[in-house]
Write an enzyme that holds these catalytic residues in place. Structure first.
Site, PDB file in Angstrom:
ATOM      1  N   ASN A   1       0.816  -1.220   0.000  1.00 49.27           N
ATOM      2  CA  ASN A   1       0.000   0.000   0.000  1.00 49.27           C
ATOM      3  C   ASN A   1       0.844   1.262   0.000  1.00 49.27           C
ATOM      4  OD1 ASN A   1      -2.522  -1.191  -0.080  1.00 49.27           O
ATOM      5  ND2 ASN A   1      -2.673  -1.350   2.147  1.00 49.27           N
ATOM      6  N   ILE A   2       1.852   1.294   0.868  1.00 46.68           N
ATOM      7  CA  ILE A   2       2.676   2.515   0.908  1.00 46.68           C
ATOM      8  C   ILE A   2       3.546   2.579  -0.354  1.00 46.68           C
ATOM      9  CG2 ILE A   2       4.401   3.867   2.179  1.00 46.68           C
ATOM     10  CD1 ILE A   2       3.445   2.608   4.757  1.00 46.68           C
TER      11      ILE A   2
ATOM     12  N   HIS B   1       8.658   6.367  17.400  1.00 44.94           N
ATOM     13  CA  HIS B   1       7.376   6.358  16.681  1.00 44.94           C
ATOM     14  C   HIS B   1       6.458   5.420  17.441  1.00 44.94           C
ATOM     15  CE1 HIS B   1       4.639   6.689  13.417  1.00 44.94           C
ATOM     16  NE2 HIS B   1       4.840   5.489  12.920  1.00 44.94           N
TER      17      HIS B   1
HETATM   18  N1  APR Z   1      11.471  -7.880   0.421  1.00 48.44           N
HETATM   19  C1  APR Z   1      10.696  -7.029  -0.297  1.00 48.44           C
HETATM   20  N2  APR Z   1       9.383  -6.854  -0.062  1.00 48.44           N
HETATM   21  C2  APR Z   1       8.834  -7.564   0.922  1.00 48.44           C
HETATM   22  C3  APR Z   1       9.580  -8.474   1.714  1.00 48.44           C
HETATM   23  C4  APR Z   1      10.954  -8.622   1.416  1.00 48.44           C
HETATM   24  N3  APR Z   1      11.736  -9.464   2.093  1.00 48.44           N
HETATM   25  N4  APR Z   1       8.727  -9.026   2.613  1.00 48.44           N
HETATM   26  C5  APR Z   1       7.527  -8.484   2.419  1.00 48.44           C
HETATM   27  N5  APR Z   1       7.580  -7.596   1.398  1.00 48.44           N
HETATM   28  C6  APR Z   1       6.521  -6.779   0.811  1.00 48.44           C
HETATM   29  C7  APR Z   1       5.162  -7.465   0.776  1.00 48.44           C
HETATM   30  O1  APR Z   1       5.102  -8.418  -0.289  1.00 48.44           O
HETATM   31  C8  APR Z   1       4.227  -6.282   0.573  1.00 48.44           C
HETATM   32  O2  APR Z   1       3.978  -6.037  -0.798  1.00 48.44           O
HETATM   33  O3  APR Z   1       6.292  -5.627   1.572  1.00 48.44           O
HETATM   34  C9  APR Z   1       5.009  -5.102   1.189  1.00 48.44           C
HETATM   35  C10 APR Z   1       4.333  -4.489   2.390  1.00 48.44           C
HETATM   36  O4  APR Z   1       3.161  -3.913   1.956  1.00 48.44           O
HETATM   37  P1  APR Z   1       1.811  -3.821   2.830  1.00 48.44           P
HETATM   38  O5  APR Z   1       1.599  -5.114   3.534  1.00 48.44           O
HETATM   39  O6  APR Z   1       0.754  -3.266   1.953  1.00 48.44           O
HETATM   40  O7  APR Z   1       2.210  -2.777   3.987  1.00 48.44           O
HETATM   41  P2  APR Z   1       2.223  -1.180   3.926  1.00 48.44           P
HETATM   42  O8  APR Z   1       0.914  -0.655   4.343  1.00 48.44           O
HETATM   43  O9  APR Z   1       2.795  -0.732   2.630  1.00 48.44           O
HETATM   44  O10 APR Z   1       3.238  -0.895   5.128  1.00 48.44           O
HETATM   45  C11 APR Z   1       4.569  -1.315   5.084  1.00 48.44           C
HETATM   46  O11 APR Z   1       5.254   0.294   6.718  1.00 48.44           O
HETATM   47  O12 APR Z   1       3.986   1.619   8.135  1.00 48.44           O
HETATM   48  C12 APR Z   1       4.761   0.478   8.025  1.00 48.44           C
HETATM   49  O13 APR Z   1       3.842  -0.971   9.699  1.00 48.44           O
HETATM   50  C13 APR Z   1       3.945  -0.748   8.317  1.00 48.44           C
HETATM   51  O14 APR Z   1       5.837  -2.194   8.410  1.00 48.44           O
HETATM   52  C14 APR Z   1       4.738  -1.794   7.612  1.00 48.44           C
HETATM   53  C15 APR Z   1       5.276  -1.066   6.381  1.00 48.44           C
END
Ligand code: APR
Length: 320
Positions: A13-14, A176
């Site tokens: 999402n981010i 944070h």
């Molecule tokens: N390498 C690359 N990407 C990865 C890995 C990895 N080893 N492990 C997980 N991911 C990816 C997931 O596949 C997913 O697409 O990280 C992404 C995380 O996205 P979301 O679950 O949508 O989370 P998001 O809302 O983007 O937040 C990400 O930021 O605010 C913080 O607590 C939140 O730790 C979280 C992060």
């Protein structure tokens, strides 16, 4: 001049929102990286098709190969998982620490000259671990938390005072999370401190206390509403402001998780403090005078960050 390159590690999402904002602002060409096959490629293609409508030429590509981040100028890390119901804090640290190791090593091998902004939670511990695993200079690795926390604080204050959010400037310190320290003395509306506005009848002390509490729980409030995820628009917007400060050598003073070497009485930890961001990365830590209450609150926050780091060192002995 060659275009800048922005690598986004994590295409969730981010990550997706970051890519859209970076493209609209033409910060450079964008590589979206994720471990899941198809997702970064699909989002990159979808976002690229905004280009003709929005009029941006930024090239957006998706990848599952760290080689594609080679030579990135800015890297923003959101890879990892968010805490789910039933998951302990240590479970979350354990999973995201492994992710930081993979990401840190990928950055070290492919883009060691980048300015790295970490967003993955628990932020203050993950940014510290990411710096350790990447081996980059401390001033080139920062955490995004304070810009978001102070934006939340400013939003609530602007609503309360019924003034434009443009005139509200707030100041937060510390980790944070719910121990963050909003500092009223340095939070102003057009230079007028919040406490003076309270004295003038714009609000009450009780209401400001409520706003401080709401700001501290700002992330949790959104998780409770969304139910299946956490905030992403404002976190992405915050990190983009930091990236712009670096790329444009803007010398902005932004609250970021930065590596401290004695400032605020803190050593060898990443904690949220005001930082000057310019072409050198985190160029200067601004150390302001704190009153006794803010000092005591900052100590609680720093102790919470230390506890997280101890947990990290317990999980991965290479960090100890
Ligand atoms: N390498 C690359 N990407 C990865 C890995 C990895 N080893 N492990 C997980 N991911 C990816 C997931 O596949 C997913 O697409 O990280 C992404 C995380 O996205 P979301 O679950 O949508 O989370 P998001 O809302 O983007 O937040 C990400 O930021 O605010 C913080 O607590 C939140 O730790 C979280 C992060």
């Amino acid at each position: 001049m060659a275009r800048k390159k922005i690598a986004l590690i994590g295409a969730g999402n981010i990550g997706g929102t970051l890519a859209h904002l970076a493209a609209k602002k033409e910060l450079g060409d964008i590589v979206l990286f994720d471990v899941v096959e198809g997702v970064p490629q699909g989002k990159a293609l979808d976002l690229s098709q905004c280009g003709p409508i929005e009029g941006f030429d930024a090239k957006i590509t998706g990848s599952n190969d760290y080689k594609d981040i080679a030579g990135a100028d800015v890297i923003i890390v959101t890879a990892g998982v968010a805490r789910k119901p039933g998951m302990s804090r240590d479970d979350l640290i354990g999973i995201n620490l492994k992710v930081m190791k993979a990401v840190g090593e990928g950055i070290k091998a492919n883009a060691p000259d980048a300015f790295v902004i970490c967003i993955t939670n628990p932020l203050d511990a993950m940014v510290w671990a990411l710096r350790e695993f990447s081996g980059l200079p401390h001033e080139k690795v920062v955490g995004m938390a304070g810009v978001l926390d102070s934006a939340r604080f400013s939003h609530f204050l602007a609503e309360e005072f019924q003034v434009s959010v443009k005139d509200v400037n707030t100041f937060v310190l510390g980790g944070h999370g719910d121990t963050m320290v909003p500092v009223l003395k340095y939070s102003t509306v057009s230079g007028i401190p919040v406490n003076d506005l309270v004295a003038m009848g714009f609000s009450s002390k009780e209401k400001i206390d409520e706003i401080v509490t709401r700001t501290r729980g700002g992330g949790g409030e959104i998780v409770a509403l969304l139910k299946t995820g956490s905030a992403y628009y404002a976190p992405a917007t915050s990190a983009i402001a930091m990236a712009e400060a670096y790329l444009g050598d803007q010398k902005r003073i932004l609250p970021c998780a930065a590596y401290l070497t004695g400032q605020y009485g803190v050593d060898d930890l990443y904690v949220g403090v005001p930082v000057m961001i310019g072409a050198g990365g985190a160029e200067k830590i601004v150390e302001v005078e704190l009153d006794d209450e803010a000092k005591a609150n900052l100590k609680v926050s720093v102790d919470a960050v230390k506890e997280l780091l101890e947990a990290c060192k317990g999980i991965d002995s290479s960090l100890a």
